[in-house]
Design a protein around this motif. Structure first.
Motif, PDB file in Angstrom:
ATOM      1  N   TRP A  70       0.838  -1.214   0.000  1.00 47.08           N
ATOM      2  CA  TRP A  70       0.000   0.000   0.000  1.00 47.08           C
ATOM      3  C   TRP A  70       0.867   1.255   0.000  1.00 47.08           C
ATOM      4  CZ3 TRP A  70      -2.619   4.309   0.765  1.00 47.08           C
ATOM      5  CH2 TRP A  70      -2.631   4.972   1.991  1.00 47.08           C
ATOM      6  N   HIS A  93      -6.844  -2.539   8.242  1.00 46.16           N
ATOM      7  CA  HIS A  93      -6.335  -2.482   9.617  1.00 46.16           C
ATOM      8  C   HIS A  93      -6.917  -3.592  10.484  1.00 46.16           C
ATOM      9  CE1 HIS A  93      -4.906   2.009   9.378  1.00 46.16           C
ATOM     10  NE2 HIS A  93      -4.046   1.159   8.852  1.00 46.16           N
ATOM     11  N   GLY A 109      -2.732  -6.860  11.543  1.00 46.38           N
ATOM     12  CA  GLY A 109      -1.518  -6.226  12.009  1.00 46.38           C
ATOM     13  C   GLY A 109      -1.708  -5.306  13.202  1.00 46.38           C
ATOM     14  N   ALA A 110      -0.686  -4.507  13.410  1.00 45.45           N
ATOM     15  CA  ALA A 110      -0.634  -3.655  14.593  1.00 45.45           C
ATOM     16  C   ALA A 110       0.287  -2.476  14.322  1.00 45.45           C
ATOM     17  CB  ALA A 110      -0.073  -4.457  15.772  1.00 45.45           C
ATOM     18  N   HIS A 163       3.418  -0.160  15.898  1.00 45.15           N
ATOM     19  CA  HIS A 163       4.604  -0.438  16.714  1.00 45.15           C
ATOM     20  C   HIS A 163       5.206   0.875  17.179  1.00 45.15           C
ATOM     21  CE1 HIS A 163       3.944  -3.660  13.777  1.00 45.15           C
ATOM     22  NE2 HIS A 163       4.436  -4.489  14.689  1.00 45.15           N
ATOM     23  N   SER A 168       5.791   3.906  14.269  1.00 43.48           N
ATOM     24  CA  SER A 168       4.882   5.041  14.068  1.00 43.48           C
ATOM     25  C   SER A 168       4.656   5.849  15.335  1.00 43.48           C
ATOM     26  CB  SER A 168       3.531   4.525  13.583  1.00 43.48           C
ATOM     27  OG  SER A 168       2.983   3.648  14.563  1.00 43.48           O
TER      28      SER A 168
HETATM   29  C1  HEM Z   1      -6.402   5.852   5.900  1.00 38.44           C
HETATM   30  C2  HEM Z   1      -5.174   6.252   6.143  1.00 38.44           C
HETATM   31  C3  HEM Z   1      -4.171   5.373   6.858  1.00 38.44           C
HETATM   32  C4  HEM Z   1      -3.381   5.745   7.885  1.00 38.44           C
HETATM   33  C5  HEM Z   1      -3.304   7.122   8.496  1.00 38.44           C
HETATM   34  C6  HEM Z   1      -2.626   4.575   8.289  1.00 38.44           C
HETATM   35  C7  HEM Z   1      -1.712   4.553   9.312  1.00 38.44           C
HETATM   36  C8  HEM Z   1      -1.082   3.422   9.795  1.00 38.44           C
HETATM   37  C9  HEM Z   1      -0.186   3.388  10.916  1.00 38.44           C
HETATM   38  C10 HEM Z   1       0.227   4.598  11.760  1.00 38.44           C
HETATM   39  C11 HEM Z   1       0.209   2.104  11.080  1.00 38.44           C
HETATM   40  C12 HEM Z   1       1.158   1.552  12.144  1.00 38.44           C
HETATM   41  C13 HEM Z   1       2.557   1.295  11.566  1.00 38.44           C
HETATM   42  C14 HEM Z   1       3.455   0.685  12.610  1.00 38.44           C
HETATM   43  O1  HEM Z   1       3.659   1.328  13.653  1.00 38.44           O
HETATM   44  O2  HEM Z   1       3.943  -0.433  12.391  1.00 38.44           O
HETATM   45  C15 HEM Z   1      -0.438   1.316  10.059  1.00 38.44           C
HETATM   46  C16 HEM Z   1      -0.305  -0.036   9.931  1.00 38.44           C
HETATM   47  C17 HEM Z   1      -0.920  -0.777   8.965  1.00 38.44           C
HETATM   48  N1  HEM Z   1      -1.625  -0.283   7.890  1.00 38.44           N
HETATM   49 FE1  HEM Z   1      -2.331   1.596   7.726  1.00 38.44          FE
HETATM   50  N2  HEM Z   1      -2.966   3.531   7.493  1.00 38.44           N
HETATM   51  C18 HEM Z   1      -3.899   3.965   6.585  1.00 38.44           C
HETATM   52  C19 HEM Z   1      -4.444   3.233   5.568  1.00 38.44           C
HETATM   53  C20 HEM Z   1      -4.112   1.926   5.272  1.00 38.44           C
HETATM   54  C21 HEM Z   1      -4.490   1.244   4.070  1.00 38.44           C
HETATM   55  C22 HEM Z   1      -5.251   1.875   2.904  1.00 38.44           C
HETATM   56  C23 HEM Z   1      -4.000  -0.036   4.171  1.00 38.44           C
HETATM   57  C24 HEM Z   1      -4.070  -1.177   3.195  1.00 38.44           C
HETATM   58  C25 HEM Z   1      -4.886  -1.237   2.154  1.00 38.44           C
HETATM   59  C26 HEM Z   1      -3.311  -0.127   5.440  1.00 38.44           C
HETATM   60  C27 HEM Z   1      -2.718  -1.263   5.934  1.00 38.44           C
HETATM   61  C28 HEM Z   1      -2.013  -1.336   7.122  1.00 38.44           C
HETATM   62  C29 HEM Z   1      -1.576  -2.579   7.734  1.00 38.44           C
HETATM   63  C30 HEM Z   1      -1.876  -3.985   7.242  1.00 38.44           C
HETATM   64  C31 HEM Z   1      -0.875  -2.223   8.898  1.00 38.44           C
HETATM   65  C32 HEM Z   1      -0.217  -3.174   9.912  1.00 38.44           C
HETATM   66  C33 HEM Z   1       1.254  -3.346   9.613  1.00 38.44           C
HETATM   67  C34 HEM Z   1       1.961  -4.271  10.573  1.00 38.44           C
HETATM   68  O3  HEM Z   1       1.330  -4.976  11.359  1.00 38.44           O
HETATM   69  O4  HEM Z   1       3.205  -4.301  10.546  1.00 38.44           O
HETATM   70  N3  HEM Z   1      -3.379   1.079   6.059  1.00 38.44           N
HETATM   71  N4  HEM Z   1      -1.219   2.146   9.295  1.00 38.44           N
END
Ligand code: HEM
Length: 249
Positions: free
Chosen positions: A41, A163, A166-167, A169, A173
């Motif tokens: 993404w 969301h 996952g999580a 960290h 972030s």
């Molecule tokens: C709408 C706006 C979005 C914001 C502001 C946002 C923000 C974030 C933040 C702050 C994290 C935490 C990163 C970390 O600390 O590891 C995160 C994780 C994640 N985001 Fe988003 N996100 C958005 C949209 C999306 C979209 C569109 C997708 C996928 C289509 C997505 C998929 C994920 C996934 C799967 C994680 C977990 C990653 C992990 O477990 O390592 N996010 N996101």
């Protein structure tokens, strides 16, 4: 010859199946599906529909990796390295997107169509910092970022449903913890968490809360919380579009 050297490679179904099998083996050993979804993404989500810059081209592996929004995603690229080495025929851009759709399916989510042929960017094609969303901001900011990609309100809500996996960290972030009870299982409980205003032990980013606070986006949160099938259908369409931003085969 220069053009041929940079030409995109369209893979056969058998080649894709072999790479998919190796991704499944990776996920069985290391359940890193969520970070792969985030990698794909963040590579695609830099797209600007007006000038065609950014998009799904693996530019994230160069200077973009240093952007704060991409903190930690070098881990995902490292995990994919042995698969890239074994299957040099796949472009990095294709591999990131394939790892994401296979990860969602492995987590029990819907099957998302995958087309190969994305071309890898050069380091010079990296985009400037600031194209990905800021989790501390609200709906207006989400619209600025996602409309620039060519997405609409419904697609913003559907895509945010990733969301469920996952999580966050602290060291990446600054936020901490998962959005749902089982961060490795696909579902629509992320939306129930939003409607509840945040459940104990679960994360809600300001940008997640913003979806329910905005009157045009709220109906989609309610629809997806009540109907997993509807969420999956809309998610597949929006994810397919995201995974092909800037890619025309
Ligand atoms: C709408 C706006 C979005 C914001 C502001 C946002 C923000 C974030 C933040 C702050 C994290 C935490 C990163 C970390 O600390 O590891 C995160 C994780 C994640 N985001 Fe988003 N996100 C958005 C949209 C999306 C979209 C569109 C997708 C996928 C289509 C997505 C998929 C994920 C996934 C799967 C994680 C977990 C990653 C992990 O477990 O390592 N996010 N996101």
């Amino acid at each position: 010859m220069a053009a041929a050297a940079t030409a995109a490679t369209v893979l056969t179904d058998a080649q894709i199946a072999a790479i998919k099998a190796d991704l499944v083996e990776l996920y069985k050993k290391t359940p890193c599906m969520p970070i792969m979804v985030r990698l794909a993404w963040h590579d695609a989500g830099t797209f600007n529909v007006k000038d065609g810059t950014g998009g799904t081209n693996a530019s994230i592996r160069f200077s973009e990796m240093a952007h704060a929004a991409n903190s930690g995603l070098n881990i995902a690229i490292g995990l994919l390295e042995p698969i890239k080495a074994k299957h040099p025929e796949i472009s990095n851009a294709d591999l990131y997107q394939l790892a994401s759709v296979v990860g969602i399916e492995f987590a029990g989510g819907p099957v998302i169509p995958f087309r190969s042929g994305r071309k890898d960017a050069t380091a010079e094609e990296c985009v400037e910092d600031g194209r990905l969303p800021d989790a501390t901001k609200a709906a207006d900011h989400l619209r600025d970022v996602f409309y620039r990609m060519g997405m609409n309100d419904q697609e913003i809500v559907a895509l945010s449903g990733a969301h469920c996996l996952g999580a966050a960290h602290k060291d990446r972030s600054g936020f901490d913890g998962p959005w749902t009870e089982d961060k490795l299982k696909w579902g629509n409980d992320y939306f129930a968490n939003i409607i509840a205003g945040g459940k104990e032990g679960l994360l809600l980013l300001p940008s997640d809360k913003a979806l329910f606070e905005d009157e045009k986006m709220r109906p989609f949160v309610e629809k997806y919380a009540a109907d997993l099938e509807a969420f999956n259908t809309d998610y597949v369409a929006a994810h397919t579009k995201l995974s092909e931003l800037g890619f025309s085969a």
